[in-house]
Design an enzyme around this catalytic site. Sequence first.
Site, PDB file in Angstrom:
ATOM      1  N   ASN A 285      49.362  13.443  38.847  1.00  0.00           N
ATOM      2  CA  ASN A 285      49.738  14.034  37.570  1.00  0.00           C
ATOM      3  C   ASN A 285      51.247  14.237  37.543  1.00  0.00           C
ATOM      4  OD1 ASN A 285      49.466  15.232  35.053  1.00  0.00           O
ATOM      5  ND2 ASN A 285      48.790  17.210  35.845  1.00  0.00           N
ATOM      6  N   THR A 286      51.807  14.210  36.339  1.00  0.00           N
ATOM      7  CA  THR A 286      53.214  14.565  36.176  1.00  0.00           C
ATOM      8  C   THR A 286      53.297  15.990  35.653  1.00  0.00           C
ATOM      9  OG1 THR A 286      53.264  13.728  33.905  1.00  0.00           O
ATOM     10  CG2 THR A 286      53.883  12.189  35.664  1.00  0.00           C
ATOM     11  N   HIS A 287      54.447  16.623  35.872  1.00  0.00           N
ATOM     12  CA  HIS A 287      54.641  17.987  35.374  1.00  0.00           C
ATOM     13  C   HIS A 287      56.106  18.179  34.987  1.00  0.00           C
ATOM     14  CE1 HIS A 287      53.815  22.187  34.726  1.00  0.00           C
ATOM     15  NE2 HIS A 287      54.888  22.489  35.424  1.00  0.00           N
TER      16      HIS A 287
ATOM     17  N   SER B  11      58.232  16.553  38.096  1.00  0.00           N
ATOM     18  CA  SER B  11      57.520  16.339  39.352  1.00  0.00           C
ATOM     19  C   SER B  11      56.336  15.405  39.158  1.00  0.00           C
ATOM     20  CB  SER B  11      56.989  17.679  39.901  1.00  0.00           C
ATOM     21  OG  SER B  11      58.007  18.635  40.030  1.00  0.00           O
TER      22      SER B  11
ATOM     23  N   SER C 206      53.424   9.286  26.064  1.00  0.00           N
ATOM     24  CA  SER C 206      54.732   8.676  26.327  1.00  0.00           C
ATOM     25  C   SER C 206      54.848   8.193  27.770  1.00  0.00           C
ATOM     26  CB  SER C 206      55.864   9.659  25.989  1.00  0.00           C
ATOM     27  OG  SER C 206      55.742  10.851  26.732  1.00  0.00           O
TER      28      SER C 206
ATOM     29  N   ASP D 202      48.648  22.711  38.895  1.00  0.00           N
ATOM     30  CA  ASP D 202      49.923  22.122  39.321  1.00  0.00           C
ATOM     31  C   ASP D 202      50.312  22.563  40.732  1.00  0.00           C
ATOM     32  OD1 ASP D 202      50.231  20.858  36.787  1.00  0.00           O
ATOM     33  OD2 ASP D 202      50.931  22.755  35.958  1.00  0.00           O
TER      34      ASP D 202
ATOM     35  N   GLY E 163      43.852  23.526  41.934  1.00  0.00           N
ATOM     36  CA  GLY E 163      44.689  24.560  41.348  1.00  0.00           C
ATOM     37  C   GLY E 163      45.387  24.055  40.096  1.00  0.00           C
TER      38      GLY E 163
ATOM     39  N   ARG F 217      43.151  18.942  30.400  1.00  0.00           N
ATOM     40  CA  ARG F 217      41.919  19.585  30.867  1.00  0.00           C
ATOM     41  C   ARG F 217      41.892  19.642  32.387  1.00  0.00           C
ATOM     42  NH1 ARG F 217      38.990  22.084  26.911  1.00  0.00           N
ATOM     43  NH2 ARG F 217      39.046  20.833  25.016  1.00  0.00           N
TER      44      ARG F 217
ATOM     45  N   ARG G 219      31.817  22.596  31.434  1.00  0.00           N
ATOM     46  CA  ARG G 219      32.881  21.780  32.036  1.00  0.00           C
ATOM     47  C   ARG G 219      32.325  20.831  33.095  1.00  0.00           C
ATOM     48  NH1 ARG G 219      37.662  22.784  35.678  1.00  0.00           N
ATOM     49  NH2 ARG G 219      36.661  24.661  36.400  1.00  0.00           N
TER      50      ARG G 219
END
Length: 197
Positions: free
Chosen positions: A106-108, A135, A13, A144, A142, A90, A64
Site C-alpha cells: 500500500n502507499t501512504h 511511503s 492516480s 499503516d 494495523g 477499506r 466485513r
Amino acid sequence: MLKLVVLISGGGSNLRALLEAASDAEYPARVVAIGADRDAEGFEHAEAFGIPTFTVPFSSFPDRESWGDEMLRQITRWGADLVVLSGFMRLFPPRVVAALSPNMINTHPAYLPEFPGAHGVRDALAAGVTQTGASVIVVDNGVDSGPILARERIPVHPTDTESVLHDRVKLVERRLLVQTVLDIANGTLDLTEKTLA
C-alpha cells in the site's frame, strides 16, 4: 513477469502511474485486473488500458468478514503475484491479510510511521511540521503499520493547503510505487525479508 491486481476506491492516480509504467515492454510487471469496493472513477483508467475490472461492494455483505472472503476469491482468480492497494479505503479482515501477506502493498501520503490513517496530509498540516513524505509499505492488520519498503521526505511550505500539499505528495507516491514494484519484480526487494527503508 509479475502479475498485479490493483485495488482502488477513488480516482486511481497511482493506478494510472502503474499502468503507464507497465505499458513499457521493459517493465517486468503487468496489471491483470483492477478491483474496487464501489463504482470507482479509476475504472476509467482500466477501460483506457483494456484491463478487466471487478467490484465487490461492501454494502452487499452482512459483515466485513464475508465481504473480505469474496474480495479474496476475486483476487485469487486472477493469479496475482502482488496485490497493490491504490487509494483503497477499506481494511481487510485478518484472514484475508494472512492469505495475501506479505505480497500486498500500500502507499501512504506521509513519512511513516508519522501520521498514519486516512488523513495523513491533513494531520501533517495540523501538526505544523516542516516536512512530511510518502511511503510504500507491506499491508498488515494495523492501520499503516506494516513494514516500510520505501519512503521519501517532502517539504511542507508555509503557503500549502491540504490539496496543494497532497498533489505534491502524490507525485512522489507514484514514483515510489512504480520503483517498488520494479524492485520486487526484479528480485532486488524481498518482501519475505520485510526490508525497511
